[in-house]
Design a protein around this motif. Sequence first.
Motif, PDB file in Angstrom:
ATOM      1  N   PHE A 190      -2.531  -5.269  -3.697  1.00  0.00           N
ATOM      2  CA  PHE A 190      -2.618  -3.860  -3.333  1.00  0.00           C
ATOM      3  C   PHE A 190      -3.789  -3.611  -2.375  1.00  0.00           C
ATOM      4  CE2 PHE A 190      -4.428   0.417  -4.336  1.00  0.00           C
ATOM      5  CZ  PHE A 190      -3.444   1.135  -3.673  1.00  0.00           C
ATOM      6  N   THR A 231       0.833  -1.198   0.000  1.00  0.00           N
ATOM      7  CA  THR A 231       0.000   0.000   0.000  1.00  0.00           C
ATOM      8  C   THR A 231       0.868   1.250   0.000  1.00  0.00           C
ATOM      9  OG1 THR A 231      -1.988   0.990   0.943  1.00  0.00           O
ATOM     10  CG2 THR A 231      -0.228   0.427   2.491  1.00  0.00           C
ATOM     11  N   HIS A 232       0.209   2.395  -0.282  1.00  0.00           N
ATOM     12  CA  HIS A 232       0.841   3.681   0.000  1.00  0.00           C
ATOM     13  C   HIS A 232       0.052   4.331   1.122  1.00  0.00           C
ATOM     14  CE1 HIS A 232      -2.404   5.782  -2.219  1.00  0.00           C
ATOM     15  NE2 HIS A 232      -2.297   4.812  -3.119  1.00  0.00           N
ATOM     16  N   LYS A 236       2.455   0.957  -7.584  1.00  0.00           N
ATOM     17  CA  LYS A 236       2.222   0.095  -8.762  1.00  0.00           C
ATOM     18  C   LYS A 236       3.499  -0.665  -9.106  1.00  0.00           C
ATOM     19  CE  LYS A 236       0.330  -0.040 -13.426  1.00  0.00           C
ATOM     20  NZ  LYS A 236       1.374  -1.000 -13.809  1.00  0.00           N
ATOM     21  N   ARG A 244       2.732   8.568  -5.241  1.00  0.00           N
ATOM     22  CA  ARG A 244       2.375   7.459  -4.356  1.00  0.00           C
ATOM     23  C   ARG A 244       1.831   6.303  -5.185  1.00  0.00           C
ATOM     24  NH1 ARG A 244       0.148  10.159   1.003  1.00  0.00           N
ATOM     25  NH2 ARG A 244      -1.140   8.315   1.176  1.00  0.00           N
ATOM     26  N   GLU A 245       0.906   6.610  -6.095  1.00  0.00           N
ATOM     27  CA  GLU A 245       0.253   5.554  -6.865  1.00  0.00           C
ATOM     28  C   GLU A 245       1.220   4.882  -7.826  1.00  0.00           C
ATOM     29  OE1 GLU A 245      -3.324   7.285  -8.490  1.00  0.00           O
ATOM     30  OE2 GLU A 245      -4.190   7.534  -6.479  1.00  0.00           O
ATOM     31  N   GLN A 293      -0.142  12.474  -4.667  1.00  0.00           N
ATOM     32  CA  GLN A 293      -1.002  11.325  -4.959  1.00  0.00           C
ATOM     33  C   GLN A 293      -0.443  10.555  -6.159  1.00  0.00           C
ATOM     34  OE1 GLN A 293      -3.520  10.854  -2.903  1.00  0.00           O
ATOM     35  NE2 GLN A 293      -5.001   9.510  -3.870  1.00  0.00           N
ATOM     36  N   HIS A 303      -5.661  -0.479  -0.872  1.00  0.00           N
ATOM     37  CA  HIS A 303      -5.800   0.981  -0.878  1.00  0.00           C
ATOM     38  C   HIS A 303      -6.088   1.476   0.542  1.00  0.00           C
ATOM     39  CE1 HIS A 303      -7.339   4.998  -1.815  1.00  0.00           C
ATOM     40  NE2 HIS A 303      -6.744   4.872  -2.997  1.00  0.00           N
ATOM     41  N   GLY A 338     -12.300   8.852  -3.279  1.00  0.00           N
ATOM     42  CA  GLY A 338     -12.177   7.994  -4.456  1.00  0.00           C
ATOM     43  C   GLY A 338     -13.542   7.627  -5.017  1.00  0.00           C
ATOM     44  N   THR A 397      -5.207  13.179   1.796  1.00  0.00           N
ATOM     45  CA  THR A 397      -5.601  12.392   0.625  1.00  0.00           C
ATOM     46  C   THR A 397      -6.994  12.768   0.152  1.00  0.00           C
ATOM     47  OG1 THR A 397      -6.264  10.685   2.190  1.00  0.00           O
ATOM     48  CG2 THR A 397      -4.123  10.427   1.144  1.00  0.00           C
TER      49      THR A 397
END
Lengths: 314, 314
Positions: A144, A75-76, A134, A129-130, A126, A146, A238, A235
């Motif tokens: 993963f 995760t981040h 990945k 991080r993503e 963001q 989230h 989503g 953050t």
Amino acid sequence: MPLPTIDDIHQAAARIKPYVHHTPVLTCASLNHMANAQLFFKCENFQKAGAFKFRGACNTVFSLSDTEAKRGVATHSSGNHGAALALAARLRNIPAHIVMPHNAPQVKRDAIAGYGAHVTWCEPSQADREATVKRVVDETGAVFAHPSNDALVIAGQGTAALELLDDVPELDMVLTPIGGGGLTSGIALAVATCSPRTRMVAVEPAGADDAYRSLQSGTLQPSINPRTIADGLRTSLGDLTFPMIQQYAEQIVTVSEAAIIHAMRHVWERMKIVIEPSSAVPVAAVLDKRIEVSGLRVGIVLSGGNVDLASLPF
Amino acid sequence: MPLPTIDDIHQAAARIKPYVHHTPVLTCASLNHMANAQLFFKCENFQKAGAFKFRGACNTVFSLSDTEAKRGVATHSSGNHGAALALAARLRNIPAHIVMPHNAPQVKRDAIAGYGAHVTWCEPSQADREATVKRVVDETGAVFAHPSNDALVIAGQGTAALELLDDVPELDMVLTPIGGGGLTSGIALAVATCSPRTRMVAVEPAGADDAYRSLQSGTLQPSINPRTIADGLRTSLGDLTFPMIQQYAEQIVTVSEAAIIHAMRHVWERMKIVIEPSSAVPVAAVLDKRIEVSGLRVGIVLSGGNVDLASLPF
């Protein structure tokens, strides 16, 4: 991915029960007096790994098949979700890969290292991080997880509301801080289903008001260069958390940085408990009169207590 | 004045029950792991006015005849006893006159002012505290309430042990911080009577080790120019508390300033609760291995949580 349901929250509660604390609800006469209300503080700062995030992380980790679990989780996280996932993974004895922004508080870095996770640093955006997580997932085959926009995570966070509603009957309102929206989505779903008369309000720093702007505009507004001491709330919502909050939250209230720091100090001084700035955000809405609570019974979720004591704002 | 008995403690418990909090006992897996013991923290930092002192103050104030009460109460205090007496007096709606050393922490000054007491400043020496309060008593006719060396105060403090022993069976040891000895005397009497198998150990800063030296020498040794961050423990034993501690305490252990600050930080970071330096003193004895607790069930009295957040030692 389908939105989580109340059944998912009940299943999460059963699944994570052996691992999580049923955290206490505290009250404080002097804060009640200041607010002219009855405030019930759900103390997720006392949760394992120091924040509510452990609920969602446990639900994720203990939902994995044995085959998935063997490859580990990734995760981040600005910190609390990372620590929570690291601890949950350790409890199942599987690897955890955590991507952290390099400006995360020292106490959160130490916690994650202490739980034996593999840490990869990234930029505090963001996008980076993503991208970084990945790459880690591609390299390791880890699953993963989230920090917020995930049905299992949302269902896990919602279990805090089941406990709160069981322990404190007849709440008029529940307040949560809102960042990525995992906590608010889960709590709001549980409150709307189990106690429909209870109003659900989320509180956000004015300097990271993507949820407020998203609800106002009706479309998902990302957080751009958020500026707030509440490091857990930088953050953005989503595509799962946004519609849930649209459906179940009455409104989003914003608070100033000064009000957050004032509220945090008040809780430390009067309640004698350590909360992180994110936890102080809903308290600030009450003390700074950003929401009318006079005469009401109000549940407030104190989301975590992981503070870097070497850099306090007072 | 005769020494208090266990009956006095039971009477105190009944008398103050409507006013005091039955404080919770918390545990912490990571501190247990570090100590290789089961630690049970009696959280008097959550007591009203932020410290155990409220128990003794309530017992004093609500023992007064109406005639005595009308003239009010007076005391000298480094802070917590003063705040406690001020609050207890307000609950009975009588005047409180508090003599404070001018170097007392701001948070304690504010608390006492907030409870509506009359404050008189003095030098931070035992001699000037006593001279100043004598003057105040002469001028006002108020009843003097000693912070520690008083049978009603000792009996009041002992009620914390009744709660602890009720809530946690089979304790092998109880640890308290020791300053004037009111807390330790009351707790030690209750433990010796109600749970004779439980060992009673008091812990003192090495920089304010009058109790240690008094027990070693067998005669009352006053504290001369004590130097410790534990501002609640700078006072000396008296002619009531000394013989009680000789009779009921197994030993006095001393700890360094560095160990106190380390322990205080650990409790804040791991337990997410705010304790003042005096509370950290018995924790320091465990973490710094000044007392052997391996495998034991140990009750630790966290005496208070009144800290000046503007001047933390970390």
